[in-house]
Design a protein around this motif. Structure first.
Motif, PDB file in Angstrom:
ATOM      1  N   LEU A 159       0.852  -1.187   0.000  1.00 35.69           N
ATOM      2  CA  LEU A 159       0.000   0.000   0.000  1.00 35.69           C
ATOM      3  C   LEU A 159       0.887   1.235   0.000  1.00 35.69           C
ATOM      4  O   LEU A 159       1.737   1.402   0.875  1.00 35.69           O
ATOM      5  CB  LEU A 159      -0.904   0.008   1.235  1.00 35.69           C
ATOM      6  N   PHE A 160       0.691   2.080  -0.996  1.00 40.01           N
ATOM      7  CA  PHE A 160       1.400   3.365  -1.050  1.00 40.01           C
ATOM      8  C   PHE A 160       0.371   4.475  -0.935  1.00 40.01           C
ATOM      9  O   PHE A 160      -0.660   4.448  -1.608  1.00 40.01           O
ATOM     10  CB  PHE A 160       2.187   3.527  -2.345  1.00 40.01           C
ATOM     11  N   GLU A 161       0.647   5.480  -0.078  1.00 38.04           N
ATOM     12  CA  GLU A 161      -0.289   6.581   0.131  1.00 38.04           C
ATOM     13  C   GLU A 161       0.443   7.917   0.215  1.00 38.04           C
ATOM     14  O   GLU A 161       1.573   7.999   0.699  1.00 38.04           O
ATOM     15  CB  GLU A 161      -1.091   6.384   1.420  1.00 38.04           C
ATOM     16  N   ILE A 162      -0.233   8.939  -0.276  1.00 32.80           N
ATOM     17  CA  ILE A 162       0.192  10.328  -0.115  1.00 32.80           C
ATOM     18  C   ILE A 162      -0.958  11.028   0.591  1.00 32.80           C
ATOM     19  O   ILE A 162      -2.088  11.027   0.093  1.00 32.80           O
ATOM     20  CB  ILE A 162       0.455  11.001  -1.472  1.00 32.80           C
ATOM     21  N   GLU A 163      -0.699  11.603   1.752  1.00 32.91           N
ATOM     22  CA  GLU A 163      -1.770  12.210   2.546  1.00 32.91           C
ATOM     23  C   GLU A 163      -1.388  13.635   2.920  1.00 32.91           C
ATOM     24  O   GLU A 163      -0.268  13.879   3.369  1.00 32.91           O
ATOM     25  CB  GLU A 163      -2.033  11.393   3.808  1.00 32.91           C
ATOM     26  N   SER A 164      -2.311  14.563   2.708  1.00 31.21           N
ATOM     27  CA  SER A 164      -2.022  15.967   3.004  1.00 31.21           C
ATOM     28  C   SER A 164      -3.149  16.600   3.801  1.00 31.21           C
ATOM     29  O   SER A 164      -4.308  16.172   3.741  1.00 31.21           O
ATOM     30  CB  SER A 164      -1.795  16.756   1.710  1.00 31.21           C
ATOM     31  N   TRP A 165      -2.774  17.632   4.556  1.00 32.33           N
ATOM     32  CA  TRP A 165      -3.712  18.443   5.339  1.00 32.33           C
ATOM     33  C   TRP A 165      -3.312  19.883   5.082  1.00 32.33           C
ATOM     34  O   TRP A 165      -2.266  20.337   5.556  1.00 32.33           O
ATOM     35  CB  TRP A 165      -3.587  18.137   6.823  1.00 32.33           C
ATOM     36  N   ALA A 166      -4.103  20.617   4.314  1.00 29.70           N
ATOM     37  CA  ALA A 166      -3.635  21.939   3.903  1.00 29.70           C
ATOM     38  C   ALA A 166      -4.781  22.878   3.541  1.00 29.70           C
ATOM     39  O   ALA A 166      -5.872  22.443   3.151  1.00 29.70           O
ATOM     40  CB  ALA A 166      -2.682  21.817   2.715  1.00 29.70           C
ATOM     41  N   ARG A 167      -4.498  24.164   3.675  1.00 30.66           N
ATOM     42  CA  ARG A 167      -5.361  25.233   3.180  1.00 30.66           C
ATOM     43  C   ARG A 167      -4.588  26.004   2.119  1.00 30.66           C
ATOM     44  O   ARG A 167      -3.373  25.878   2.004  1.00 30.66           O
ATOM     45  CB  ARG A 167      -5.730  26.204   4.299  1.00 30.66           C
ATOM     46  N   SER A 168      -5.299  26.827   1.376  1.00 31.23           N
ATOM     47  CA  SER A 168      -4.629  27.742   0.459  1.00 31.23           C
ATOM     48  C   SER A 168      -3.921  28.822   1.282  1.00 31.23           C
ATOM     49  O   SER A 168      -4.319  29.132   2.405  1.00 31.23           O
ATOM     50  CB  SER A 168      -5.640  28.383  -0.491  1.00 31.23           C
ATOM     51  N   SER A 169      -2.869  29.385   0.700  1.00 35.14           N
ATOM     52  CA  SER A 169      -2.092  30.386   1.438  1.00 35.14           C
ATOM     53  C   SER A 169      -2.757  31.752   1.445  1.00 35.14           C
ATOM     54  O   SER A 169      -2.478  32.587   2.311  1.00 35.14           O
ATOM     55  CB  SER A 169      -0.696  30.507   0.834  1.00 35.14           C
ATOM     56  N   GLY A 170      -3.640  32.017   0.484  1.00 33.34           N
ATOM     57  CA  GLY A 170      -4.308  33.308   0.390  1.00 33.34           C
ATOM     58  C   GLY A 170      -5.471  33.237  -0.577  1.00 33.34           C
ATOM     59  O   GLY A 170      -5.759  32.176  -1.149  1.00 33.34           O
TER      60      GLY A 170
END
Length: 224
Positions: A159-170
């Motif tokens: 199992l390969f995963e890419i996980e992100s938690w983000a908002r736009s900068s502006g």
């Protein structure tokens, strides 16, 4: 003088769009509202750009790839990724440009992920383990948050995963990402192709394509 990577903007954008439209990798989209809980911010966080510094909704995204018949396990695959990250992303849309004198990823390293268009991504390596590494955005990135790349052995599968938690900068980044979805499409293309390259490096095959999960929420303290 025009910087040498500027030539990649128009062809990189065009190639990303064309290859996404003609991709042979099945993509399964799952979207929902959720209460997003980003990882704890690193300490010290000087010059990092974290979700509380961002604008608009907080997105939790996860790209998941089940790989069958692989010849390399999780540690071997991630060792290849950490040693040469440029080999695992499509060069027409992303180039890892380290600020150190080495190309492999080490905790504390700063680098810039150069992409076509005005959205290069300065990041810092937060952590590297035998099966994962995590990056945080720095000032000047179009996003504010963290992203983790990881692999795990699951019996006969990888199992390969890419996980992100983000908002736009502006607001401008939010317009491109959430409203027009332009940078989101470029991002999706990049990480789906990354999953495919990791699969190729493992010597296996994608079992059911790539699942893209997107959770959308409001940052803590900003919920109405």
């Amino acid at each position: 003088m025009i910087l040498p990577w500027l030539w990649r903007w128009p062809p990189g954008l065009l190639l990303a769009v064309l290859r996404e439209l003609t991709s042979d990798v099945p993509v399964h989209l799952v979207e929902c509202a959720e209460e997003v809980h980003p990882p704890e911010p690193p300490s010290p966080a000087a010059d990092l750009q974290l979700p509380e510094d961002g604008f608009g909704p907080l997105f939790h995204r996860r790209y998941s790839a089940d790989i069958d018949l692989h010849l390399r396990g999780a540690e071997e695959v991630m060792a290849l990724f950490v040693a040469a990250p440029d080999q695992m992303v499509p060069g027409e849309v992303a180039v890892f440009d380290p600020e150190a004198d080495h190309v492999d990823l080490r905790p504390g390293d700063d680098l810039v992920v150069r992409m076509p268009g005005p959205w290069n991504g300065p990041v810092r390596v937060l952590d590297v383990t035998p099966t994962s590494f995590r990056l945080a955005t720095r000032r000047g990135h179009l996003e504010a948050g963290q992203i983790e790349f990881r692999a795990a052995d699951r019996g006969m599968r990888l199992l390969f995963e890419i996980e992100s938690w983000a908002r736009s900068s502006g607001w401008a980044a939010d317009l491109l990402y959430d409203r027009l979805r332009l940078s989101r499409q470029i991002q999706a293309y990049m990480w789906v192709r990354c999953c495919a390259r990791v699969c190729a490096a493992s010597g296996g095959r994608l079992r059911n394509g790539v699942e893209i999960y997107t959770g959308r929420g409001e940052p803590a303290g900003e919920r109405r």
